[in-house]
Write an enzyme that holds these catalytic residues in place. Structure first.
Site, PDB file in Angstrom:
ATOM      1  N   GLU A 103      45.281  42.306  36.897  1.00 20.81           N
ATOM      2  CA  GLU A 103      43.922  42.488  37.409  1.00 20.81           C
ATOM      3  C   GLU A 103      43.324  43.690  36.671  1.00 20.81           C
ATOM      4  O   GLU A 103      43.591  44.833  37.017  1.00 20.81           O
ATOM      5  CB  GLU A 103      43.985  42.764  38.921  1.00 20.81           C
ATOM      6  CG  GLU A 103      42.634  42.935  39.576  1.00 20.81           C
ATOM      7  CD  GLU A 103      42.738  43.446  41.018  1.00 20.81           C
ATOM      8  OE1 GLU A 103      43.732  44.088  41.383  1.00 20.81           O
ATOM      9  OE2 GLU A 103      41.789  43.219  41.766  1.00 20.81           O
ATOM     10  N   ASP A 116      48.598  44.203  40.585  1.00 20.76           N
ATOM     11  CA  ASP A 116      47.415  44.643  41.298  1.00 20.76           C
ATOM     12  C   ASP A 116      46.858  45.908  40.628  1.00 20.76           C
ATOM     13  O   ASP A 116      47.612  46.771  40.191  1.00 20.76           O
ATOM     14  CB  ASP A 116      47.880  44.974  42.736  1.00 20.76           C
ATOM     15  CG  ASP A 116      46.744  45.158  43.703  1.00 20.76           C
ATOM     16  OD1 ASP A 116      45.810  44.345  43.673  1.00 20.76           O
ATOM     17  OD2 ASP A 116      46.793  46.111  44.488  1.00 20.76           O
TER      18      ASP A 116
END
Ligand code: MG
Length: 562
Positions: A247, A205
C-alpha cells in the site's frame, strides 16, 4: 510466454480477492464471522475464478481499529477461530488451487501488546527501544496525521513511561521502531512463521510510514529501503514465488523507489495504482476517458519481476487525495453529494454501485475496465454481487458490512439472532433481500455472472496482464481503447464512458487485412483494413474485448452474453 513462466510469476495475472474473516461468514452461529464459515464458502470464491485470497488481519486484537491493532502476531483471534482452523482454511484453499496472502501490519502494535506494556514499564525494559520515545514531542507535520478528525498529534504522553511515544495512526497504536535490528529480526520471524503455515505472501500496510525517519537521532538510521530489500530477500529464499503487495499511495516518481532502487525490482513486488484508480473515478464522473487514459500513459513501467495492482474499491474510504481540489469536488458532488458520505475531506465511504446510482451498464463497464487494464486486479469481497454500504455505521466501516449470501436471516451470514450480528447490513435496494449470492447465481444477467465471465476471459488473455500495452488514439473522448501485446498475440479493448452510442476507428500498427478482431465478451467479428484500421461500435457505457487473429485461428464468438 511459456506456461511454466506464467506459473512462476503467478501474481502477474492473478485475481486477488480481499476478505475479512470477521464479516465473511459465521460458521459457529455466534454472530461473528470465522475461519469455519469462510471454509464453507470457499467454493464461491473458486467459482468466481479467484486465484489468490487476501485475508485482512485475523490476529488477536482489542479491536479498536478493526483488527489493525494487534496484541500477538503469532496467533488467531479467538473470536475468529483457532490456529487449527486457520491451517484447515489454508488446506481447503490449496485444494482448490487458491493461494492465500495476509495483511502484515507491522508499522505499529496495539498499546495492549506485551511488548509495549513491558516497554512503557521501565526505561531499562528490553522492549523500550522497540518503540519510538521522546522527552518532548517533536513538531508535528499536520499533513502527517492519518485520522485528522480524531488525532491531532503524532506524539502521545505516557504517564507510566514518563515520555512521549510516536504513533502515526491512533494513539492506541504505538509505532514500532523499525530502525532497531531486533525489531527487524522479529518482523522476519513473523513472516517466516506464516509462510511455514502456507501463506504465499503479504499485503504490507502503510508502506511509506513503515520506514519513515521520525526519531530525533535520525542520523544513525539505516537506509529504509534496505529494510524491504531484506524482507523480500528473506521471503524469496523461503519461497521464490512469494510476494509483497504494498500500500504505497505516492506520486508515481516517488512510488517507483519502493519497487527497489535503481530499477532492481528487489523490494515490494506489487504496488497498488492509487493514481489510476482515482483517475478512473474522474473519468466516470466526467463521462470522459481522458483522465484515465492520461494516467495510463504517464504510469511508469515497473521493474522486471514487479507489477501494478489495480482496484476500484478497497476496505478503506475511497481516497481522492491525488486529485486536484477542483477535481475532488467534482467527484464528491456526483458520487458523495451528502457530507455524511465523505470522510476526512479526502475520501468517500461508499461502494461503487451506489456511487454509480445502481446503473448496471455503468457498473459492468467499470469492472470490465478493471480486468482489461494492465495490472493485477484486486477485488474487495461483495464487489462481485454489487453490495452497497451502510452509512449508519461510523467511518470507514460503512463498507465493511457482512457478506450477503442469501435473501434470508442475516443475509445468510449467520444463524445468530440479528441483535448478535455486530455490523448491520444495508437495508432497502442494497439489502440482502435484493443483493445476494444465491439469487445472482440463478440469474444469467447478474453482476456475479458478468464478473465470472470477465475473470475467465482475463485469465485466458495473459496479454492484458503481462503484455506491453498502448493506449490507442481515438476521435471520441468518451472512449478508452487500448491494445496489449505479448509474444506476437494481441488483444484490443474499448470502453465507452458516455451514456450514448459511440463509434471509434483504431489503427493497429503491424496488422493488416489478413487479420480479424473477434469479440470475446459480447459478440461480433470485425475485419481490419489493409492499413490496420478497425471501426468499433459501442453501446452506451458499452465495453468490448477483441482477440486479433487470422480468420483460421480465431476463437468462437461469444454467444451474446451481456
Ligand atoms: Mg462465529
Amino acid at each position: 510466454m511459456r506456461q511454466s513462466q506464467i506459473a512462476d510469476l503467478w501474481w502477474k495475472n492473478a485475481v486477488v480477492y480481499c476478505l475479512d474473516i470477521e464479516t465473511y461468514a459465521d460458521g459457529n452461529g455466534d454472530g461473528i464471522g470465522d475461519f469455519r464459515g469462510a471454509i464453507q464458502h470457499i467454493d464461491h470464491i473458486e467459482r468466481l475464478g479467484v486465484t489468490c485470497i487476501w485475508l485482512m488481519p485475523f490476529f488477536p486484537t482489542p479491536d479498536r481499529d478493526d483488527g489493525y491493532d494487534i496484541v500477538d502476531f503469532y496467533s488467531v483471534d479467538s473470536r475468529l477461530g483457532t490456529l487449527g482452523d486457520f491451517v484447515e482454511f489454508m488446506q481447503v484453499a490449496r485444494d482448490r488451487g487458491i493461494r492465500v496472502i495476509a495483511d502484515l501490519v507491522v508499522n505499529h502494535t496495539s498499546d495492549q501488546h506485551p511488548w509495549f506494556k513491558d516497554a512503557r514499564s521501565s526505561p531499562d525494559s528490553t522492549y523500550r527501544d522497540w518503540y519510538i520515545w521522546s522527552d518532548k514531542p517533536e513538531p508535528d507535520d499536520p499533513k502527517g496525521v492519518v485520522f485528522p478528525d480524531q488525532e491531532h498529534s503524532l506524539w502521545q504522553w505516557d504517564d507510566e513511561a514518563g515520555q512521549y511515544f510516536f504513533h502515526r495512526f491512533y494513539r492506541f497504536q504505538p509505532d514500532l521502531n523499525t530502525s532497531n535490528p531486533e525489531v527487524r529480526d522479529e518482523i522476519v520471524r513473523i513472516l517466516g512463521f506464516w509462510m511455514q503455515l502456507g501463506l504465499s505472501g503479504f499485503r504490507v500496510d502503510a508502506v511509506p510510514f513503515l520506514v519513515e525517519d521520525v526519531t530525533p537521532k535520525d542520523g544513525d538510521l539505516p537506509d529504509p529501503h534496505e529494510f524491504f530489500e531484506a524482507l523480500r530477500a528473506f521471503m524469496n529464499r523461503r519461497d521464490g514465488s512469494a510476494i509483497l503487495l504494498g500500500e504505497v499511495n505516492l506520486p508515481y516518481k516517488d512510488l517507483l523507489r519502493f519497487f527497489g532502487s535503481d530499477g532492481l525490482g528487489n523490494e515490494i513486488t506489487m504496488c497498488f495504482d492509487f493514481i489510476g484508480m482515482q483517475r478512473s473515478y474522474l473519468s466516470l464522473v466526467r463521462h470522459d476517458a481522458r483522465p484515465l487514459a492520461d494516467a495510463l500513459r504517464e504510469r511508469p513501467d515497473p521493474p522486471k519481476d514487479c507489477h501494478w495492482a489495480t482496484f476500484l474499491r478497497n476496505h478503506d474510504e475511497l481516497t481522492l487525495d491525488k486529485l486536484t481540489d477542483k477535481e475532488r469536488e467534482e467527484v464528491f458532488e456526483a458520487f458523495a453529494p451528502d457530507e455524511g458520505m465523505r470522510l476526512y475531506g479526502r475520501g468517500i465511504r461508499r461502494r461503487l454501485p451506489t456511487m454509480l446510482g445502481g446503473d448496471t451498464r455503468r457498473i459492468k463497464m467499470a469492472y470490465s475496465l478493471l480486468f482489461a487494464q494492465p495490472g493485477t486486479p484486486v477485488l474487495f469481497y461483495g464487489e462481485e454481487i454489487g453490495m452497497g454500504e451502510n452509512l449508519d455505521i461510523e467511518g470507514r466501516a460503512a463498507v465493511r458490512t457482512p457478506m450477503q449470501w442469501t435473501p434470508n436471516l442475516n443475509g445468510g451470514f449467520s444463524t445468530a439472532s440479528p441483535d448478535k450480528v455486530r455490523t448491520p447490513m444495508p437495508k432497502g435496494d442494497y439489502g440482502p433481500e435484493k443483493v445476494n449470492v444465491s439469487s445472482q447465481r440463478r440469474d444469467p444477467d447478474s453482476l456475479l455472472h458478468w464478473m465470472t465471465s470477465l475473470i475467465e476471459q482475463y485469465r485466458e488473455c495473459p496479454e492484458l496482464a503481462w503484455g506491453d500495452y498502448e493506449v490507442l488514439d481515438v476521435e471520441d473522448e468518451a472512449v478508452l481503447a487500448h491494445r496489449a501485446d505479448l509474444d506476437g498475440e494481441t488483444v484490443v479493448t474499448a470502453h465507452n464512458f458516455a451514456d450514448r452510442d459511440a463509434t471509434v476507428t483504431v489503427t493497429l500498427k503491424g496488422c493488416d487485412s489478413s487479420r480479424v478482431l473477434t469479440d470475446i465478451i459480447v459478440e461480433g467479428t470485425l475485419q481490419l483494413t489493409d492499413d490496420g484500421e478497425a471501426t468499433i461500435k459501442l453501446s452506451p457505457y458499452g465495453c468490448r474485448w477483441f482477440r486479433v487473429s487470422t480468420p483460421e485461428t480465431a476463437p468462437a464468438e461469444a454467444d451474446g452474453a451481456t
